[in-house]
Design a protein around this motif. Structure first.
Motif, PDB file in Angstrom:
ATOM      1  N   PRO A 178       0.807  -1.223   0.000  1.00  0.00           N
ATOM      2  CA  PRO A 178       0.000   0.000   0.000  1.00  0.00           C
ATOM      3  C   PRO A 178       0.842   1.276   0.000  1.00  0.00           C
ATOM      4  O   PRO A 178       1.871   1.349   0.690  1.00  0.00           O
ATOM      5  N   GLN A 179       0.392   2.231  -0.787  1.00  0.00           N
ATOM      6  CA  GLN A 179       0.994   3.566  -0.771  1.00  0.00           C
ATOM      7  C   GLN A 179      -0.145   4.566  -0.857  1.00  0.00           C
ATOM      8  O   GLN A 179      -0.877   4.582  -1.833  1.00  0.00           O
ATOM      9  N   PHE A 180      -0.306   5.347   0.173  1.00  0.00           N
ATOM     10  CA  PHE A 180      -1.345   6.383   0.138  1.00  0.00           C
ATOM     11  C   PHE A 180      -0.966   7.476   1.124  1.00  0.00           C
ATOM     12  O   PHE A 180      -0.068   7.298   1.955  1.00  0.00           O
ATOM     13  N   TRP A 181      -1.667   8.590   1.028  1.00  0.00           N
ATOM     14  CA  TRP A 181      -1.372   9.777   1.826  1.00  0.00           C
ATOM     15  C   TRP A 181       0.106  10.168   1.684  1.00  0.00           C
ATOM     16  O   TRP A 181       0.731  10.669   2.618  1.00  0.00           O
ATOM     17  N   GLY A 182       0.668   9.867   0.542  1.00  0.00           N
ATOM     18  CA  GLY A 182       2.064  10.233   0.305  1.00  0.00           C
ATOM     19  C   GLY A 182       3.061   9.411   1.098  1.00  0.00           C
ATOM     20  O   GLY A 182       4.225   9.780   1.194  1.00  0.00           O
ATOM     21  N   VAL A 183       2.597   8.301   1.691  1.00  0.00           N
ATOM     22  CA  VAL A 183       3.507   7.467   2.473  1.00  0.00           C
ATOM     23  C   VAL A 183       3.656   6.113   1.795  1.00  0.00           C
ATOM     24  O   VAL A 183       2.662   5.521   1.368  1.00  0.00           O
ATOM     25  N   ASP A 184       4.893   5.654   1.673  1.00  0.00           N
ATOM     26  CA  ASP A 184       5.115   4.271   1.255  1.00  0.00           C
ATOM     27  C   ASP A 184       5.067   3.432   2.524  1.00  0.00           C
ATOM     28  O   ASP A 184       6.009   3.443   3.324  1.00  0.00           O
ATOM     29  N   TRP A 185       3.942   2.705   2.704  1.00  0.00           N
ATOM     30  CA  TRP A 185       3.740   2.000   3.966  1.00  0.00           C
ATOM     31  C   TRP A 185       4.617   0.769   4.090  1.00  0.00           C
ATOM     32  O   TRP A 185       4.596   0.099   5.112  1.00  0.00           O
TER      33      TRP A 185
END
Lengths: 260, 360
Positions: free
Chosen positions: B176-183
């Motif tokens: 997952p990658q969202f809110w500008g974060v590579d989780w």
């Protein structure tokens, strides 16, 4: 066969518990043979008989721990012969065990709480009971009633024998019992504890009937109004306590047989 | 019940009772060591580098979650299930199959927020069905059936190319990658696993005192009596498998995000047994046990090799060390490291009430 009353009497709706021709085989051994018993609502009855007479097997058939090999069992008119044990319990049947069957890893309070929860909704609830949970109050009351309030947070494995027997009774009183089967509740109790037991049994609400298996005649005959005598898996005699006590055949078979 | 109310009633000082109930429900909150461990775990990224964060701690937490699902079944339900890793692996495979991966011919390309719930749901269903089979048996036969399910799944993934891509497995699974974060970046992923592990831990702890958890312990102690109290023991057992399967599935999703690939090796019979070892070494009487067991297992797996080589032995023998450790712990303490720790504490402070140790 026309009036409702007639039909009801045919299906035995008037009886709390009605066994017809109940037989239980263990392999070739017949532990129960053709047992027919009718118990009125609120009736208190003792089942007597020597070891191996089939008393506990009778209980196991009624609760469904071991279903009968043949015959029918009706509970307040409903045919429960094929029901699993928990369905019978949810209809108001209760039992205690001759050898305490408790949950040694849990506390006294948790044991009683489980008994209360088992006959109500929310058995699968993932939410812990709150401070004002009705079942928690019912649990507290039951724990007090069997004089175990002082040890309610102790694990059952740590309890003395007499306390375990009292807990055993508490589990059978949970919810709204209509009929209770007591399997030798006085076994191993001290004289004081026996008096407490008699007090609990005699002060049960009048609508709760029970059958009690008890070797101690002082206990058994003081808390019942009728007696069923069993021998070799069959009903041998039925009657009032004093009739049974004075019956010569019974004396020979049971009372004089060296059994306590 | 009129008789019951008529007996004399001596109420406890109620504030005290509330406090005691609270302590009994959440023993961690009273324990300074637990607060210290929690603090260290939260500030771990300040202390540890990426290798330690992921290879040691995130891996420990993931294995701990999977072993926690076994602890729940074995500790509270008395059911030793060897298929918990299989359920986790199934969830991992489903993330790879429904989500995005390097094997475009297999993966359906769903976004992670659709693929993940799908994987969790299917894996929970898988675990529940397996449980429904397993509850027909008891003791060693439960172990055999769940092991058979694990082994069957392992060989099936090896031979099925249409969905599981055979022995090569599915690679380059998207994370997952969202809110500008590579989780999946080290620090973010560490916190994700820590968060999920904490939720699972407290959920198990919480449920153990809820009616469902209590009833499960009742079924463990005496299922016949539970039926004589109005419970359906097998329904409770199956529900426990479902609950445990969901936890294992969470671990499996994290695991496939961690390695970004999944292959039959991830669901091998050996790996299934590793989960049992982790749970038993840590201790199955409390939810913290599996995490302790996982830490020991991961540390041994990671460093035993170097240590063995230093002593001039073959580094591949690290499993020998794990096996010996397993043997020693089972020999001296049937409830794992937790049991050793509790006995040590009881000896250190003899005033403590005996028997308070066992949880539940």
């Amino acid at each position: 066969m026309d009036s409702v009353a007639q039909r009801l009497s045919v299906v035995g709706a008037g009886a709390a518990l009605e066994l017809r021709g109940v037989t239980r085989l263990f392999g070739a051994l017949a532990a129960l043979t053709d047992v027919t018993i009718t118990v009125r609502p609120g009736e208190r009855r003792a089942v007597l008989g020597s070891n191996g007479a089939g008393k506990t097997t009778l209980f196991n058939c009624i609760t469904g721990d071991f279903p009968p090999s043949s015959g029918t069992i009706r509970f307040f008119g409903e045919d429960i012969t094929q029901f699993p044990p928990y369905e019978r319990i949810r209809r108001g049947l209760r039992r205690t065990y001759q050898i305490s069957a408790l949950f040694p890893g849990l506390t006294v309070q948790d044991n009683v709480y489980l008994a209360c929860r088992g006959v109500s909704r929310g058995r699968f609830s993932l939410l812990r009971p709150g401070q004002n949970d009705a079942l928690m109050h019912a649990t507290e009351t039951l724990v007090q009633a069997v004089h175990l309030a002082g040890v309610k947070d102790q694990r059952v494995a740590e309890l003395a024998h007499g306390q375990q027997r009292q807990l055993e009774i508490a589990l059978a009183l949970a919810g709204a019992p209509r009929f209770i089967l007591f399997d030798e509740p006085a076994a191993g109790l001290s004289p004081t504890e026996r008096r407490e037991l008699i007090e609990i049994l005699t002060s049960l609400p009048a609508h709760i009937g029970y059958i009690i298996i008890e070797h101690d005649m002082d206990v058994a005959l003081r808390v019942v109004e009728s007696v069923t005598m069993m021998h070799n898996g069959r009903i041998f005699k039925e009657g009032l306590p004093r009739e049974i006590e004075s019956d010569p055949e019974v004396q020979e078979l049971y009372l004089g047989g060296g059994h306590e | 019940m009129s008789l019951l109310q008529s007996t004399q009633f001596r109420p406890d000082p109620s504030a005290n009772a509330t406090r005691r109930a609270w302590i009994r429900a959440w023993p961690e909150l009273q324990n300074p060591a637990a607060w210290l461990v929690a603090l260290i775990l939260v500030i771990m990224p300040l202390i540890a580098n990426g290798f330690f964060l992921i290879e040691i701690f995130a891996t420990t937490l993931i294995l701990g979650i999977i072993a926690l699902s076994l602890m729940f079944l074995a500790g509270y339900g008395g059911m030793v299930s060897l298929m918990q890793l299989t359920i986790a692996g199934f969830a991992g495979y489903m993330v790879a199959v429904f989500g995005i991966s390097g094997n475009a011919n297999i993966s359906l390309g769903w976004p992670w927020w659709l693929a993940t719930p799908m994987a969790l749901a299917l894996a929970t269903l898988f675990g529940t069905l397996g449980g429904a089979l397993a509850v027909r048996t008891e003791g060693i036969y439960t172990i055999m059936i769940t092991l058979a399910i694990g082994a069957a799944f392992y060989y099936f993934t090896n031979q099925n190319w249409a969905i599981f891509n055979g022995h090569t497995g599915i690679n380059t699974v998207a994370t997952p990658q969202f809110w500008g974060v590579d989780w999946r970046s080290d620090i973010a992923f560490y916190y994700v696993t820590l968060g999920v592990a904490a939720i699972c831990y407290f959920a198990v702890q919480y449920v153990s005192r809820a009616p469902f958890g209590l009833a499960l312990q009742g079924v463990r102690d005496n299922s016949r009596r539970m039926a004589a109290l109005g419970f359906n023991p097998n329904a409770h057992r199956i529900a426990a498998y479902a609950f445990a399967a969901f936890i294992a599935a969470l671990g499996g999703v994290l695991q496939v995000w961690n390695y970004r690939q999944i292959s039959p090796g991830s669901v091998s019979v050996g790996a299934c047994i590793d989960v049992l070892i982790i749970a038993v070494v840590g201790g199955i009487t409390r939810p913290i046990g599996p995490f302790i067991g996982a830490l020991i297992f991961v540390l041994l797996r990671t460093f035993a090799l170097d240590v063995l080589i230093k002593f001039g032995l073959d580094g591949n023998r690290f499993r020998l060390l794990i096996g010996l450790g397993f043997l020693a712990i089972v020999f001296w303490s049937s409830d794992g490291v937790i049991g050793l720790w509790e006995r040590w504490r009881r000896n250190a402070s003899p005033t403590q009430r005996p028997g308070g140790g066992r949880h539940g």
